[in-house]
Design an enzyme around this catalytic site. Structure first.
Site, PDB file in Angstrom:
ATOM      1  N   GLY A   1      37.029 -19.749 -16.132  1.00  0.00           N
ATOM      2  CA  GLY A   1      36.005 -18.732 -16.367  1.00  0.00           C
ATOM      3  C   GLY A   1      36.617 -17.402 -16.759  1.00  0.00           C
ATOM      4  O   GLY A   1      36.106 -16.682 -17.630  1.00  0.00           O
ATOM      5  N   THR A   2      37.722 -17.077 -16.121  1.00  0.00           N
ATOM      6  CA  THR A   2      38.404 -15.816 -16.431  1.00  0.00           C
ATOM      7  C   THR A   2      38.812 -15.786 -17.901  1.00  0.00           C
ATOM      8  O   THR A   2      38.629 -14.773 -18.592  1.00  0.00           O
ATOM      9  CB  THR A   2      39.650 -15.663 -15.533  1.00  0.00           C
ATOM     10  OG1 THR A   2      39.226 -15.663 -14.169  1.00  0.00           O
ATOM     11  CG2 THR A   2      40.397 -14.377 -15.830  1.00  0.00           C
TER      12      THR A   2
ATOM     13  N   ASN B   1      28.414 -12.655  -8.171  1.00  0.00           N
ATOM     14  CA  ASN B   1      29.151 -13.611  -7.342  1.00  0.00           C
ATOM     15  C   ASN B   1      29.253 -13.196  -5.887  1.00  0.00           C
ATOM     16  O   ASN B   1      29.498 -14.018  -5.020  1.00  0.00           O
ATOM     17  CB  ASN B   1      30.557 -13.830  -7.900  1.00  0.00           C
ATOM     18  CG  ASN B   1      31.287 -12.539  -8.180  1.00  0.00           C
ATOM     19  OD1 ASN B   1      30.825 -11.730  -8.984  1.00  0.00           O
ATOM     20  ND2 ASN B   1      32.398 -12.314  -7.518  1.00  0.00           N
TER      21      ASN B   1
ATOM     22  N   GLN C   1      28.380 -17.969 -12.207  1.00  0.00           N
ATOM     23  CA  GLN C   1      27.687 -18.326 -10.957  1.00  0.00           C
ATOM     24  C   GLN C   1      26.282 -18.873 -11.215  1.00  0.00           C
ATOM     25  O   GLN C   1      25.533 -19.124 -10.267  1.00  0.00           O
ATOM     26  CB  GLN C   1      27.574 -17.087 -10.051  1.00  0.00           C
ATOM     27  CG  GLN C   1      28.907 -16.582  -9.516  1.00  0.00           C
ATOM     28  CD  GLN C   1      29.497 -17.471  -8.428  1.00  0.00           C
ATOM     29  OE1 GLN C   1      28.802 -18.276  -7.817  1.00  0.00           O
ATOM     30  NE2 GLN C   1      30.795 -17.325  -8.187  1.00  0.00           N
TER      31      GLN C   1
ATOM     32  N   SER D   1      32.372 -21.732 -15.701  1.00  0.00           N
ATOM     33  CA  SER D   1      33.593 -22.250 -15.083  1.00  0.00           C
ATOM     34  C   SER D   1      33.250 -23.505 -14.298  1.00  0.00           C
ATOM     35  O   SER D   1      32.374 -23.475 -13.428  1.00  0.00           O
ATOM     36  CB  SER D   1      34.176 -21.182 -14.152  1.00  0.00           C
ATOM     37  OG  SER D   1      35.256 -21.725 -13.438  1.00  0.00           O
ATOM     38  N   ALA D   2      33.953 -24.606 -14.592  1.00  0.00           N
ATOM     39  CA  ALA D   2      33.550 -25.911 -14.053  1.00  0.00           C
ATOM     40  C   ALA D   2      33.628 -26.000 -12.533  1.00  0.00           C
ATOM     41  O   ALA D   2      32.833 -26.700 -11.905  1.00  0.00           O
ATOM     42  CB  ALA D   2      34.403 -27.005 -14.689  1.00  0.00           C
ATOM     43  N   HIS D   3      34.592 -25.285 -11.912  1.00  0.00           N
ATOM     44  CA  HIS D   3      34.748 -25.481 -10.464  1.00  0.00           C
ATOM     45  C   HIS D   3      33.649 -24.812  -9.654  1.00  0.00           C
ATOM     46  O   HIS D   3      33.569 -24.985  -8.435  1.00  0.00           O
ATOM     47  CB  HIS D   3      36.144 -25.049  -9.992  1.00  0.00           C
ATOM     48  CG  HIS D   3      36.394 -23.573  -9.911  1.00  0.00           C
ATOM     49  ND1 HIS D   3      36.387 -22.886  -8.712  1.00  0.00           N
ATOM     50  CD2 HIS D   3      36.670 -22.655 -10.856  1.00  0.00           C
ATOM     51  CE1 HIS D   3      36.671 -21.610  -8.936  1.00  0.00           C
ATOM     52  NE2 HIS D   3      36.849 -21.445 -10.236  1.00  0.00           N
TER      53      HIS D   3
ATOM     54  N   THR E   1      46.517 -27.830 -26.241  1.00  0.00           N
ATOM     55  CA  THR E   1      46.084 -29.221 -26.097  1.00  0.00           C
ATOM     56  C   THR E   1      44.961 -29.316 -25.071  1.00  0.00           C
ATOM     57  O   THR E   1      45.044 -28.726 -23.992  1.00  0.00           O
ATOM     58  CB  THR E   1      47.284 -30.093 -25.670  1.00  0.00           C
ATOM     59  OG1 THR E   1      48.295 -29.967 -26.667  1.00  0.00           O
ATOM     60  CG2 THR E   1      46.889 -31.543 -25.525  1.00  0.00           C
TER      61      THR E   1
ATOM     62  N   CYS F   1      38.805 -13.476  -4.833  1.00  0.00           N
ATOM     63  CA  CYS F   1      40.035 -12.840  -5.319  1.00  0.00           C
ATOM     64  C   CYS F   1      40.353 -11.587  -4.515  1.00  0.00           C
ATOM     65  O   CYS F   1      41.505 -11.217  -4.372  1.00  0.00           O
ATOM     66  CB  CYS F   1      39.880 -12.460  -6.785  1.00  0.00           C
ATOM     67  SG  CYS F   1      38.859 -13.593  -7.704  1.00  0.00           S
TER      68      CYS F   1
HETATM   69  N1  PLP Z   1      33.118 -14.655 -13.085  1.00  0.00           N
HETATM   70  C1  PLP Z   1      32.501 -14.840 -11.920  1.00  0.00           C
HETATM   71  C2  PLP Z   1      31.150 -14.260 -11.711  1.00  0.00           C
HETATM   72  C3  PLP Z   1      33.114 -15.570 -10.896  1.00  0.00           C
HETATM   73  O1  PLP Z   1      32.494 -15.738  -9.725  1.00  0.00           O
HETATM   74  C4  PLP Z   1      34.407 -16.092 -11.119  1.00  0.00           C
HETATM   75  C5  PLP Z   1      35.138 -16.807 -10.046  1.00  0.00           C
HETATM   76  O2  PLP Z   1      35.173 -16.366  -8.903  1.00  0.00           O
HETATM   77  C6  PLP Z   1      35.001 -15.905 -12.383  1.00  0.00           C
HETATM   78  C7  PLP Z   1      34.331 -15.166 -13.336  1.00  0.00           C
HETATM   79  C8  PLP Z   1      36.347 -16.475 -12.699  1.00  0.00           C
HETATM   80  O3  PLP Z   1      36.270 -17.864 -12.898  1.00  0.00           O
HETATM   81  P1  PLP Z   1      37.604 -18.767 -12.745  1.00  0.00           P
HETATM   82  O4  PLP Z   1      37.849 -18.902 -11.289  1.00  0.00           O
HETATM   83  O5  PLP Z   1      37.257 -20.081 -13.384  1.00  0.00           O
HETATM   84  O6  PLP Z   1      38.675 -18.074 -13.481  1.00  0.00           O
END
Ligand code: PLP
Length: 391
Positions: A73-74, A151, A181, A201-203, A239, A331
């Site tokens: 996601g980042t 989030n 989210q 973001s898949a996780h 890849t 984080c």
């Molecule tokens: N954006 C939001 C709102 C998130 O909650 C997060 C993850 O905590 C991210 C971005 C970052 O995603 P990733 O953990 O896949 O880098």
């Protein structure tokens, strides 16, 4: 220390859905070819990516060629913002309550950070004023980023309303939404039409870590962040993580199919959790009051501030009791500074230091909530007893 895990941290990450694990297995073992190759084995891997792309496009209500697979996601957020700035040389704009994957990028480009309202939503009047001021100063706006779901506190932003402000005051600007989210709570088909760029973001929805998605509508209108072999039609080189992409699509499809039922189930559990915390402990405040008609928050979010207790000490005791929770975003937890989101909302520092984020997701059970609740009551009582013994 207990071995039992009571997982109340789904906003940080979700357990993988068994179907997603199963879907990825053949691509970890048998179908290992590089999907960019020209032989039949490579074509099999490529077909799997194409099918995953179709699934994601269907869930997001966009065209398959608008779906770009990234590494997280980042990366999706960084690509959207840096790519827009790099392409146009314009200014990046976001709110003060964005995830750092957006906020720090905007700051690093010398962009504009707009204040929020008391619910962590971008202040639309302030946004309009900033966009007007930039126009008057002769500065183009490259991109405005508005998160779909916060989030930390779970607030839903009306992305359509924010997009309307941007279209009116800075018509040339791209609109990005960090929807990382969102998939468990919002139908992405209602969000994507209002934006140019959308990050996932898949996780966060039962897929694997290390797989992101960037929806780039009517593109490409941004520069790529990662350049090299030209994969993803030059939008994201590297890849492909075939197994991860296949699993992400499987998880997203299930999340979409189950969303309505899950929202009903988890609303009941979340309400029970917050109501009982408020009833059994003094000085517990629901950070975003769920009954306030002025705001919508997602069913999985139970964010509270607990008076007279420091989050760090509470998280330590909860961890000992097997309860996984967090104070700010994952984080930022571990730091003593109160969260930038609560600061943006105008929450008093003393109150913000007692923040506790409990977040529910697709594996949360009645027992998790009941046992988590007991553990929190015990831990808070212990901390308060300790504090009164010292004073
Ligand atoms: N954006 C939001 C709102 C998130 O909650 C997060 C993850 O905590 C991210 C971005 C970052 O995603 P990733 O953990 O896949 O880098």
């Amino acid at each position: 220390m207990t071995d039992r895990i009571i997982y109340l941290d789904s906003a940080a990450s979700t357990p993988m859905r068994p179907e997603a694990v199963e879907a990825m297995m053949p691509y970890l073992s048998d179908v290992y070819a590089n999907p960019s190759g020209s032989h039949r084995f490579a074509r099999r891997a490529r077909r799997a990516i194409d099918e995953a792309r179709d699934v994601v496009a269907n869930v997001a209500g966009v065209r398959p060629n608008e779906v770009v697979f990234t590494g997280c996601g980042t990366e999706s957020d960084n690509t959207a913002l840096s790519g827009a700035v790099s392409r146009t040389g314009g200014v990046a704009v976001c709110s003060a309550a964005e995830h750092h994957a957006v906020l720090h990028v905007v700051e690093s480009h010398g962009g504009i950070v707009v204040p929020t309202d008391r619910f962590a939503r971008i202040d639309l009047d302030a946004l309009a004023r900033e966009l007007d001021a930039l126009r008057e100063a002769g500065r183009d706006v490259a991109v405005v980023s508005v998160m779909a779901v916060n989030n930390e506190v779970g607030t839903v932003t009306d992305v359509a309303a924010a997009a309307a402000v941007v279209r009116h005051h800075a018509p040339q600007a791209l609109i990005h939404t960090d929807a990382v989210q969102a998939p468990s709570w919002l139908d992405l088909r209602t969000v994507a039409p209002h934006v140019d760029l959308l990050a996932l973001s898949a996780h966060k929805f039962g897929g694997p870590k290390g797989v992101g998605i960037l929806i780039e509508r009517d593109g490409p209108r941004i520069d790529p962040l990662i350049i090299g072999g030209g994969q993803e039609r030059e939008r994201r080189s590297g890849t492909h993580n075939v197994a991860g992409i296949v699993a992400a699509a499987t998880a997203l499809q299930l999340t979409d199919a189950e969303r309505v039922g899950e929202i009903a189930r988890l609303t009941t559990l979340r309400n029970r959790l917050v109501d009982e915390l408020v009833a059994r402990l003094d000085g517990v405040v629901e950070t975003i009051p769920r009954n306030d008609p002025a705001v919508t928050k997602v069913a999985g979010s139970a964010h509270v501030c607990i008076g007279g207790v420091e989050s760090e000490a509470l998280l330590f005791l909860l961890d000992e009791a097997g309860v996984c929770a967090s104070a700010a975003s994952a984080c930022a937890s571990g730091a003593m500074e109160p969260s930038h989101v609560l600061a943006a909302m105008g929450v008093d520092r003393e109150i913000a230091l007692g923040a506790l984020r409990l977040s529910l997701g697709h594996t949360t059970t009645d027992a998790d909530v009941a046992d988590g609740l007991e553990a929190i009551v015990v831990a808070v009582t212990r901390l308060r007893d300790r504090a009164s013994a010292v004073s």
